[in-house]
Write an enzyme that holds these catalytic residues in place. Structure first.
Site, PDB file in Angstrom:
ATOM      1  CB  THR A  15      -0.903   0.018   1.264  1.00  0.00           C
ATOM      2  OG1 THR A  15      -1.703  -1.146   1.245  1.00  0.00           O
ATOM      3  CG2 THR A  15      -1.794   1.239   1.288  1.00  0.00           C
ATOM      4  CB  THR A 113      -0.507  -4.001   6.083  1.00  0.00           C
ATOM      5  OG1 THR A 113      -1.683  -3.912   5.293  1.00  0.00           O
ATOM      6  CG2 THR A 113       0.128  -2.648   6.215  1.00  0.00           C
TER       7      THR A 113
END
Lengths: 501, 358
Positions: A15, A113
């Site tokens: 991300t 993540t």
């Protein structure tokens, strides 16, 4: 002028470096962007001295920051969304760090993540004799986002990896630096998919806290390996593992079916509470058959926090006796990645031992399960039993926290049917007799068993003074005695030693 | 005698015992086991008889690890059969390991018509532990069952949680449960502090008519997505006739690998071609898997996987079994055709039934 140091940043995707695939449509799916697009978003790096790549003048090779840290960069050819990270990518990351290991003082890995905790755990096990920090970070919002957490995470990670310049202690571990926490990599679990503090180490204190100051709990750090122990990367792993979550009413036959293909070598079984699984015969039979086929089962808990306590209670002891390995308080991520490494190079009982003993600080306790074997059967019973076992060299009696003795299928015939008789277990006292007094300090268990011809599974926690006084660094002898005229048999006698890792 | 209840007429509460640590006693050998006589259970907290008129039902006596869907059916039926017997509420004493599965199951079985609280509780310690939570949790649950709730809840420690939104987070600590996507529905203090999201007996959609649907399909298996899992390893699983559907527990917010030999698209399409649904859940149900912006989540849904919003993994798995049983019955009764099985399952899974997601 602060001490110069060198930090290597490896960008794998995630991300932190994402942008909408269609720049004109902010709602289009997010896809990873190149490294150079990412580093331009860190304001404090703008004052650094930039060195461009000799071959490609658009590419940044290094940045020398005012705080003394020189950054070097590399990136995955094709940055990945972290749900697509595979074990092969762990090897690429490990090799990338191995290549420049001697050149740099610390390393930062930028990662998505979703599987960050898996990567952190995997690298912890793949790196042998790591003497420098490997700091993994990422973000919940892309670095180009006005509310990004990426800048803060990245800058903090660089500060920790650049310990020589920033005056922080050297952390010779794979760690996760995320939001306000610094966590041991092989203790880290993802705990939220949206909160800034998306990670935690539910069963271990934080290695550090990040606020106005970065505060490291030095007592918790692993020690820096001796210079003679050179850094290297484990190359062999076996990933033929399936992760199954128990849910009420799951049929044993399905578990059997899953384990049938020969390519499936092991399962991670996420059980209820403290390692509990149904204790019904069909389920246990399937478990036994899987283990007999030389496949591995590792028991971890579905609860985020807590420890598998197989061997402490009769119900879960049934699993341990059938060869199920205890995951103790490992995170699912650590249990899985440790299993990948262990499956590739350990066999039989060594595999169980390797899994149940801490390798990188991934668990709070070690479990040494000593098996004293069986003794007779209901047709052929005996009056006494003596056997010794030697715990693994990693067992340290000074760190012993609990010792648990248990019988599998213990039966007795006595003078009077149905009347309870006493079956006594003595530790390191082979000369004990049936008339040895019941307050003898070497007595570690006194089971009252009904002489009903049936099998009993019984467990007893050894009194602390006995286990401390009677276990040395050498062999542990167990002697089983019964009253005059009483005979017994059992399928298994076990001593589980839990010691602080 | 407890003050506040002295001169009030006590409300009637039905206490259903199913087993678990909350009732365990030590036998002569020092082994923990369920009480030989379940009636002894009420003796762990004699004061419950001073705050309510408690009727006791010894429904079963099981460690919660051994609870199976037919037990959920029995629990739902036990509540349903007594719904008009004048009870202010029901308390179900249950083991903690699978309590959140059972509370989810009863929420679906009893449905949105439920007009009174069905309160699950249990304990981390046996009643013999003086500082433990067995006695206090039971007393509190008896209190909660008299309050203005109209839903299946878990009362544990200091909180009341919605039954179908709860998961067990800790196997030791007294705050054993959490409700990851929504706040607890009440705090337990001297008074029971209800939050606005709690469903009240007077809410307009509370009908007093329970449409009991207490059946759950078997053959559902829950597989964790782990880095390096080749979908091919799972093919035998979906080819097994006993398997009726798969729950894939995803990383993060519903992302499923969509790259190379690890991509799950073909696996999902294959399962769909066998008429077996694939449901995607998240271990972190704070974020909706329905609204994923990440390419890997989109790919799985496009291949035919069913997203589960912000349901907990336990609620999603239970709901999936419950929907599957409903749809199987509809097919059997020729209400829908086999061809429409998956679309019917998709519709029912996507529909909010008892506020199990939002």
């Amino acid at each position: 002028m602060s001490t110069p140091s060198k930090v290597f940043i490896l960008y794998t995707g995630g991300t932190i470096g994402m942008a909408p695939s269609d720049p004109n449509n902010l709602a289009s799916p997010l896809t990873p962007q190149p490294l150079d697009d990412l580093i331009q978003w860190v304001p404090s790096w703008k004052n650094g001295v930039v060195e461009k790549d000799e071959k490609d003048n658009n590419k940044i090779k290094s940045i020398k920051l005012e705080n003394g840290i020189s950054l070097g960069f590399d990136n995955f050819e094709k940055p990945l969304d972290s749900s697509n990270i595979t074990p092969a990518d762990w090897q690429i990351m490990a090799a990338g760090i191995e290549k420049v290991y001697n050149e740099y003082d610390g390393f930062v890995i930028l990662h998505g993540t979703d599987t960050m905790a898996y990567t952190a755990s995997a690298l912890s096990f793949l790196f042998e004799n790591l003497a420098k920090p490997v700091v993994i970070t990422g973000s919940q919002l892309q670095i180009s986002h006005e509310r990004t957490d990426g800048v803060m995470n990245l800058v903090n990670a660089v500060h920790i990896a650049g310990w020589k310049s920033t005056g922080l202690p050297c952390i010779p571990e794979v760690v996760v630096c995320f939001a306000d926490k610094l966590l041991r990599g092989c203790r880290t679990s993802k705990v939220s998919s949206t909160a800034w503090a998306g990670f935690d180490s539910p069963n271990f204190p934080h290695l550090g806290s990040i606020g106005e100051h970065i505060k490291i709990n030095e007592d918790l750090l692993r020690s820096i390996p001796d210079e003679k122990q050179s850094f290297h990367v484990i190359k062999d792993i076996d990933t033929n593992v399936i992760d199954i979550t128990l849910n009420p009413g799951m049929q044993a036959s399905q578990l059997k079916k899953i384990m049938e293909p020969k390519e499936v070598h092991a399962i991670i079984l996420r059980t209820f509470g403290a390692g509990n699984a149904p204790d019904k015969k069909p389920f246990l039979d399937v478990i036994e058959n899987i283990v007999n086929a030389d496949k591995t089962i590792v028991n971890i808990t579905q609860c985020q926090q807590g420890m598998v306590e197989m061997g402490l209670y009769a119900s879960s002891a049934a699993l341990l006796e059938r060869g199920v390995i205890s995951g103790l308080d490992m995170t699912p991520e650590a249990a899985l990645t440790k299993l990948y490494v262990t499956l590739a190079n350990k066999i039989g009982i060594q595999r169980a031992l390797q899994m149940q003993v801490s390798q990188r600080g991934e668990q709070t306790e070690n479990l040494f399960d000593l098996r004293y074997g069986e003794c007779g059967n209901s047709g052929e019973s005996t009056k006494s039993f003596d056997e010794f076992r030697t715990p693994d060299r990693r067992f340290n009696v000074k760190r012993l926290s609990r010792a648990v003795v248990r019988f599998q299928s213990l039966g007795v015939v006595g003078t009077e049917t149905g009347k309870p008789v006493s079956i006594r277990v003595f530790m390191n006292k082979p000369g004990s007799k049936s008339e040895t007094p019941k307050d003898d300090p070497a007595l570690i268990a006194n089971f009252m068993i009904e002489a009903d011809g049936k099998d009993h599974n019984v467990v007893n926690v050894v009194p602390e003074n006995t286990s401390r006084g009677y276990i040395g660094d050498g062999d542990i002898t167990l002697s089983v005695r019964a009253d005059e005229g009483v005979k017994f048999w059992f399928k298994g006698l076990y001593l589980a030693l839990f010691a602080k890792a | 005698m407890f003050e506040s209840y002295k001169n009030n007429r006590l409300k009637k509460i039905c206490l259903i015992y199913t087993g678990g640590t909350i009732g365990m006693t030590k036998d002569g050998k020092g082994v923990l086991r369920p009480p030989d006589n379940p009636e002894d259970f009420t003796k762990i907290a004699p004061e419950i008889n001073e705050i309510a008129e408690v009727d006791f039902v010894a429904l079963m006596n099981k460690d919660s690890t051994n609870i199976v869907p037919s037990d959920w059916t029995a629990m739902a039926q036990a509540v349903y059969d007594r719904r008009n017997d004048g009870y202010a509420g029901f308390v179900i004493a249950h083991g903690t390991d699978t309590m959140h599965f059972s509370s989810s199951a009863l929420a679906f079985a009893l449905g949105p018509g439920l007009s009174f609280p069905v309160v699950f509780t249990g304990a981390q310690t046996t009643p013999a532990i003086a500082h433990g939570d067995a006695r206090i949790n039971l007393v509190r649950a008896i209190k909660v069952a008299q309050e203005d709730f109209a839903e299946v809840v878990i009362s544990f420690g200091d909180y009341v949680f919605r039954g179908c939104r709860t998961q067990k987070k800790d196997e030791k600590r007294f705050d054993a449960f959490e409700s990851p996507a929504i706040y607890p529905i009440a705090d337990i203090t001297e008074k029971i502090l209800r939050y606005p999201i709690a469903r009240s007996r007077s809410d307009s959609d509370v009908t007093n008519e329970i449409n009991l649907i207490p059946d759950y399909a078997d053959g559902v298996i829950q597989v964790g997505l782990i880095p390096g899992l080749k979908p091919d390893l799972l093919i035998p699983l979906i080819e097994n006739p006993e398997c009726k559907g798969v729950v894939l527990q995803s990383f993060g917010a519903g992302n499923v690998p969509d790259d190379g030999i690890y991509a799950f698209g073909d696996f999902i399409r294959r399962a769909v071609s066998y008429n077996k649904p694939v449901v995607i859940t998240s271990q972190f149900p704070a974020n909706s898997t329905l609204e994923t912006h990440y390419a890997p989540g989109v790919a799985a849904v496009e291949a035919g996987a069913l997203a589960t919003g912000n349901m907990t993994s336990a609620a999603a798995t239970v709901k999936f079994r419950w929907v599957l049983a409903r749809v199987e019955k509809e097919i059997q009764e020729n209400i829908i055709s086999t061809n429409n099985k998956l679309s019917r399952i998709k519709d029912l899974m996507g529909e909010v039934y008892v506020r199990e997601m939002d």
